[in-house]
Every structure is written in structure tokens, then in C-alpha cells.
Design an enzyme around this catalytic site. Structure first.
Site, short mmCIF file in Angstrom:
data_model
loop_
_atom_site.label_atom_id
_atom_site.label_comp_id
_atom_site.label_asym_id
_atom_site.label_seq_id
_atom_site.Cartn_x
_atom_site.Cartn_y
_atom_site.Cartn_z
CD1 TRP A 1 57.51 -19.25 5.37
CD2 TRP A 1 56.85 -20.30 3.52
NE1 TRP A 1 58.59 -19.31 4.53
CE2 TRP A 1 58.23 -19.96 3.38
CE3 TRP A 1 56.22 -20.97 2.47
CZ2 TRP A 1 58.95 -20.27 2.24
CZ3 TRP A 1 56.95 -21.28 1.34
CH2 TRP A 1 58.30 -20.93 1.23
CE LYS B 1 57.41 -25.47 -0.74
NZ LYS B 1 57.26 -26.68 0.10
CG ASP C 1 64.95 -38.65 -22.35
OD1 ASP C 1 65.88 -39.44 -22.57
OD2 ASP C 1 64.00 -38.91 -21.57
CD GLU D 1 66.78 -41.59 -25.66
OE1 GLU D 1 67.36 -42.45 -24.99
OE2 GLU D 1 65.66 -41.16 -25.35
#
Length: 674
Positions: free
Chosen positions: A81, A113, A327, A381
Site C-alpha cells: 500500500w 486503490k 431510476d 421511473e
């Protein structure tokens, strides 16, 4: 320019023809800009094959778009890391960063990451195109994960085609689908819930909360990683197995896709990914959604279009989803997000306060989806009623296959809350359920997950309330329970049998699942008690719940037994407000409703086509928790009346108990719709 067909079909749109033609041309021009006219839009929407982490013959390649970044490092299990030169990305063209790695540099299961640096700052980031994101159970920290299993899931069914005549949707949430007070899984859903859905007769499941989201209680609507299936419920291979199994059962699978906004989180999400507020989102006052505490995409950027269109194609191709329920479409269409708008006339849809870039995106999204899979299903929607939403692109529309009939559940809630039973007007009910735009298919529903959330009430809870806790056992019912069970069946029957495209039910509501949905949060002690489904209630034959479940199955079976049911025109035959009686015909089926709370009618006459009629579904039947007041074995012959003979009509005399409905089939004729 030739007049658009949507205007020919609706002359009231004529005054707004320039706006409609402008929107249509905008989509055509943007598609040409993105493709150069040399490829189709589906070929353009392949960002997921380029960006992110991919295994190659030489090893690995990782790419990310971050135009404002000054340096990017990949950190993870493989390098402690810590930032190191061998895992530093190099900037190429157009804000793209790239890293080539040997095969041994990372392995399946590694967590990683990015460290993104920019002038004046830096931060940890989850890659925007990450296809697998997991959360540490102890620290609750999210990380991307290398996903390259030795044995990738191989689909057994590769040519599935949804049944859409009609589409019968079972809306569900994987995490709350089990009975145990915990987060359920893709595997448990596949093993335990899919067989239930197949047995109930639904031919489509609509899965919520698929895209990864940091907060479980958001119901999946605050998305952080758009290309990652939520790891809370299991692995990508397990989700693929679920979809494959559904297909083997004849069930199509659509997902709630959230492209209307994104979570504000910067470490887990896309907020200030490269240090700027406007990489993916609007930079001005339009950046933050005022009601949702989230960020709004800038649909005018080609890079954002590439990201979102690729996202549509990714879920279709990688997971074999059969389509999407988009949505928050209303929020996308208007700069106001539809907040405080009345939408009382056509001018409200064409007054210049619409986000033309968002409208263009939705049009292109439907184009891409149907290019990838011509049989795919798209549902909007949307509550404002924008006219061209579910009209085809070739007719000048935005191109959705269906629009949610969001006014129907609102109507039922208002009726139950504000009207006494004797004031229910069957004609008004029928009008509300059948009032829809010509040529646009809708998804009708009495209630969805929205009506089951904390702060609201399901239909059964509104009807029965606290008696649900004490009087749902057979032999111990109250007037309130009997009334609630009767109306629950009638409401569903009239909603489901007046559809013009699709019907939707939320998981458990078909059997009157008690109480509300409340996800684990600090306010409830992080309890899962109300974020589950109590299937044991419907399985318990000593309780009344199974009657509602049995009726729902019978109703769905009836609809499925008639090919092209949703295509048949509906003819209102009878509407008597004083009697609270309604009758309508669909094909060779006759639907008769008595909404009166106390009056049962003997020899009640309805004008019908001549013939012999047989009752094939009765809400008052004892097998569905009714009183069994009718003899459903009796055949009913229509009676000649010279007054109506010239119109080929005769009187059908029926006994119809209070608060009940009958479905009759005219015998000697096939119910198939011609």
C-alpha cells in the site's frame, strides 16, 4: 423536416413541434459526433473494455481518465500500500493514464486503490471503472479487488428472450430477500427465492441495489462504483449464476440502473475524482441535488456519455441482464429535478427548463441498449408525464419501452386515506387505471418498494393496521381484517387486469407482508429486523397471509393464460356509482367489481355479448380467504332483450356479494386475443 409521428399521433403537441424536433435532431447529431458515422453507438460504448484493470497476453493493463491529475499511483496488497515507481501510471492522450504490468505483479483477490495527485492536493480513490469493489468487515473501508478467477462463470443460456405479453415484474432486493436478520446473498436468492417467484407465475424480476453503494440503507440509490456488482451479496460469478438460473426458469432479469445521480463520497465514489468538482458532474449550482444529497452528472460531456453508455452495455454483456429500470428519470429531465412542479399542461414540458443534454443521453442510452440486445426491456421511473418518453426513437420519442404508471399507487393511497368506503367511485377508479398516452406502454402497480419504506405504509398495513399483529390467524379475524383482505385482492385484481404493458409487485407485498422496510441504521440500533421478508407467514396455512398469496398466484396465472392479454382493448360495460358497481370486458373475459361495503346484489344485470359465462376467479372464494357466498360452479346464460338485440347485447344476471369481484369467461370461445 418530415413531421414526427409522435406529433401526428397527438395534435396537442403541434405547438411544441420545434422543441420536439430539436431534441430529436440533437440526439441524431450527438450520435454522429460520438461515432463519426463509421461505427454504431454500441461500438462506441465499449469503455469498460479499455478502462480499468484487464488481463492481457503480456500481463496486465490499467487505464483511468483523470484529466486534472498530475500523478497517479496504484497501491495495494502487492506493494504494501505504498507508492512506488513500478506502479506509477503514465499520462497518454486526452487525460488518459495507463500502467502496463507483468502477469506476476498482481493476482486474483488482491485489494488495491489509486493515489491521485493534482495541483494542491491528493487523495485515495477507487478506480472509476472498477468491476469489483469490496468492503472490509472490520474497518468498513472499501477497496477495488482484482477479479480474475481461474474459472469464470460460463452461461448455460445465451439466447434468452423475455416474455413481454405481458411483462409481470417481481421487484426485489437481494439483501433483504431472506428471513434471517442479516444481509442475504445471490446464492440464497437463487436457491430459495427464485423457485418461489417461478411458482407464483411472474416472468420478470427487477433487482434493486445491484451497483455498489457505500451505505446499505440507501436502497442502492447512492451509487459509488457503477461497474461493480455489490459485493455485500456475493461474487460476480454468483450473480451470473442467479441470472442464468432465472433464464432457465423463463424469468427475465432487469436491474435498477442509477444514472440520475451519484453518491457525494470522494474516496469511494466519483466526487472530485481528479481533484476537480466537474470531471463527471456539473460544476455550478446544478452540481448537487437539493433533495437527495448527491451529485448530478454533466450529460453534456462526451466523456460522461462514454462512461454511462458503456455502463449500459457492460451490464447487458457481462452479466446478461435483460434490461433496465432507469431510476429518477424525472430528476434528469428538468433543471428543477421536478421539485415543486405541477406539470399541469403541455407547456410545462417544453418551457426551456428541461435538461436537453440529459434527454439526449436517455435517448442514446435506449439506442445503445436495443442495439446490444433488440429484445432488451427499458423502463422509465418518471412522474411528470413527459409525452414522448416511451415512444420509439424513430417516431421522435426518447425510446423507453415502458414508463412507470406512478400515479396509480398515489391514487390508491389517497383513496384509502381520504375516502370512506361508500365514497369509492368505481368509474373514477377505472379512469385512473386506464388513463394513459396513446402508443406508450406503462408498468401498472398498486404499490412498489416506495410504499413499503419507513414513513409510509403498504396497502395491507393501511387497511388492517394494528389488527395485523393480533388477528391474522384463521378463526380469529376482525371486521378490519376481513375488509382489508377483501380490498387488497380487489385493488390488485383491477390494477393488474387493466394493464397496457406490464404489472409490477414488490417482494412480499403480494401476500400482505406486515410492517415496513427499515434498513440497519443508527436510529434502530443497526438492526436487520425490518430489512428482511418473513416467508414463514405465507407458508403458514394457519394464518391468513397465504390466502393473499394464493389469490395473487391465481390472478397472475389467469393473466398468463391469455396470450396477448395486455394487447386486448378494454371496454367498459357498466359503471353505476350509486351501486358502486363496475364491469369491463377484455377479450372474452368479463370483470365485475362490487366496491359497495355492505350491499350485495342478487340478479344484478349487466349488458354483455350473448353467451354462456362461467366464473373462473372469485375474490370472495373461501380458498382466498373470502366468505364463499357465491356458487362458482353455476353457469350463467345471458338473457335476450329486444331493446338491445340490435347491438348484440343481452343481460347477464349475477349474484355479487359486497366487496368482491368476479372474473367470468364466455364459453364456446377461446380467450386468445385476436
Amino acid at each position: 423536416m418530415q413531421k414526427l409521428k409522435i406529433i401526428e399521433n397527438d395534435p396537442w403537441l403541434e405547438p411544441y413541434s420545434s422543441a420536439l424536433e430539436g431534441r430529436h435532431q440533437h440526439a441524431i447529431d450527438k450520435e454522429m459526433e460520438l461515432t463519426g458515422g463509421k461505427i454504431n453507438l454500441s461500438d462506441f460504448a465499449t469503455g469498460h473494455l479499455f478502462f480499468g484493470l484487464h488481463r492481457t497476453e503480456q500481463g496486465w493493463v490499467f487505464r483511468e481518465w483523470a484529466p486534472n491529475a498530475t500523478a497517479i499511483f496504484m497501491v495495494g496488497d502487492f506493494n504494501g500500500w505504498k507508492q512506488s515507481s513500478e506502479y506509477q501510471l503514465k499520462k497518454t492522450d486526452n487525460g488518459v493514464w495507463e500502467l502496463q504490468l507483468p502477469a506476476k505483479a498482481v493476482k486474483h483477490g488482491d485489494l488495491y486503490k489509486l493515489i491521485v495527485q493534482w495541483d494542491g492536493g491528493s487523495g485515495e480513490r477507487i478506480p472509476a471503472w472498477a468491476q469489483r469493489v469490496v468492503q472490509d468487515e472490520e474497518t468498513k473501508v472499501f477497496s477495488a479487488q482484482v477479479w480474475s478467477p481461474e474459472f469464470r462463470y460460463k452461461f448455460k443460456i445465451t439466447d434468452f428472450k423475455p416474455t413481454t405479453d405481458p411483462l409481470l415484474i417481481y421487484e426485489c432486493h437481494i439483501g433483504m430477500s431472506g428471513e434471517a436478520e442479516k444481509v442475504s446473498t445471490y446464492n440464497s436468492f437463487r436457491e430459495s427465492i427464485l423457485p418461489r417467484i417461478a411458482k407464483m407465475g411472474y416472468n420478470c424480476i427487477q433487482i434493486m441495489a445491484v451497483q455498489e453503494h457505500p451505505y446499505y440503507g440507501s436502497f442502492g440509490y447512492h451509487v459509488s462504483s457503477f461497474f461493480a456488482a455489490s459485493s455485500r451479496f456475493g461474487t460476480p460469478e454468483e450473480l451470473k449464476a442467479l441470472i442464468d438460473e432465472a433464464h432457465s426458469l423463463g424469468i427475465c432479469v432487469i436491474m435498477d440502473i442509477v444514472h440520475s445521480h451519484a453518491v457525494k463520497n470522494e474516496i469511494e465514489g466519483l466526487g472530485r475524482f481528479d481533484g476537480t468538482p466537474d470531471q463527471y458532474f456539473y460544476a455550478d449550482a446544478k452540481r448537487e441535488h437539493p433533495a437527495w444529497d448527491s451529485l448530478c452528472f454533466d450529460y453534456g460531456k462526451n466523456e460522461v456519455l462514454h462512461f454511462l453508455l458503456s455502463n449500459c452495455k457492460y451490464w447487458l454483456e457481462e452479466y446478461h441482464f435483460d434490461g433496465f429500470r432507469f431510476d429518477g428519470v424525472t430528476s434528469m429531465l428538468y433543471y428543477s429535478h421536478g421539485l415543486g412542479e405541477s406539470f399541469s399542461n403541455y407547456a410545462d414540458y417544453y418551457n426551456g427548463y428541461q435538461d436537453d443534454n440529459a434527454i439526449c443521453y436517455l435517448t442514446l442510452a435506449n439506442r445503445v441498449i436495443h442495439q446490444v440486445n433488440p429484445f432488451a426491456v427499458t423502463i422509465a421511473e418518471e412522474m411528470s408525464g413527459m409525452p414522448e418518453l416511451a415512444a420509439s426513437f424513430h417516431d421522435g420519442g426518447i425510446g423507453f419501452d415502458y414508463r412507470m404508471a406512478m400515479g396509480i399507487p398515489d391514487f390508491w393511497i389517497k383513496t384509502i386515506k381520504e375516502k370512506k368506503d361508500e365514497d369509492w367511485k368505481p368509474g373514477h377508479i377505472f379512469w385512473e387505471l386506464t388513463n394513459r398516452r396513446f402508443g406508450e406502454k406503462t408498468v401498472s402497480y398498486a404499490e412498489s418498494h416506495d410504499q413499503a419504506l419507513v414513513g409510509d405504509k403498504t396497502i395491507i398495513f393501511r387497511l388492517i393496521d394494528s389488527d395485523m399483529y393480533w388477528h391474522m390467524q384463521k378463526g380469529d379475524t376482525t371486521f378490519k381484517v376481513d375488509r382489508g383482505i377483501a380490498l387488497h385482492k380487489m385493488i390488485r385484481l383491477i390494477t393488474a387486469t387493466t394493464i397496457n404493458g406490464a404489472y409490477l409487485n414488490f417482494m412480499g407485498n403480494e401476500f400482505g407482508h406486515p410492517e415496513w422496510i427499515d434498513f440497519p441504521r443508527s436510529g434502530n440500533g443497526w438492526s436487520h429486523k425490518y430489512a428482511r421478508r418473513q416467508w414463514s407467514l405465507v407458508d403458514n396455512t394457519k394464518l391468513m397471509y397465504h390466502y393473499l398469496g394464493d389469490f395473487d398466484k391465481a390472478m397472475i396465472d389467469l393473466i398468463r393464460s391469455v396470450p396477448g392479454f395486455n394487447l386486448a382493448p378494454i371496454f367498459q360495460l357498466w359503471d353505476k356509482s350509486n351501486d358502486q358497481m363496475l364491469a369491463y370486458q377484455r377479450g372474452n373475459l368479463l370483470f365485475v367489481f362490487n366496491f359497495h361495503p355492505t350491499n350485495s346484489y342478487t340478479d344484478y344485470g349487466i349488458l354483455v355479448q350473448p353467451g354462456k359465462y362461467k366464473i373462473i376467479l372469485d375474490t370472495d372464494s373461501k380458498e382466498f380467504g373470502g366468505f364463499g357466498l357465491s356458487d362458482d360452479t353455476v353457469e350463467h346464460l345471458s338473457l335476450y332483450d329486444p331493446v338491445h338485440a340490435s347491438h348484440n347485447k343481452e343481460w347477464l344476471k349475477l349474484y355479487i356479494p359486497a366487496r368482491s369481484a368476479l372474473v367470468l369467461q364466455r364459453e364456446g370461445s377461446d380467450p386468445v386475443i385476436s
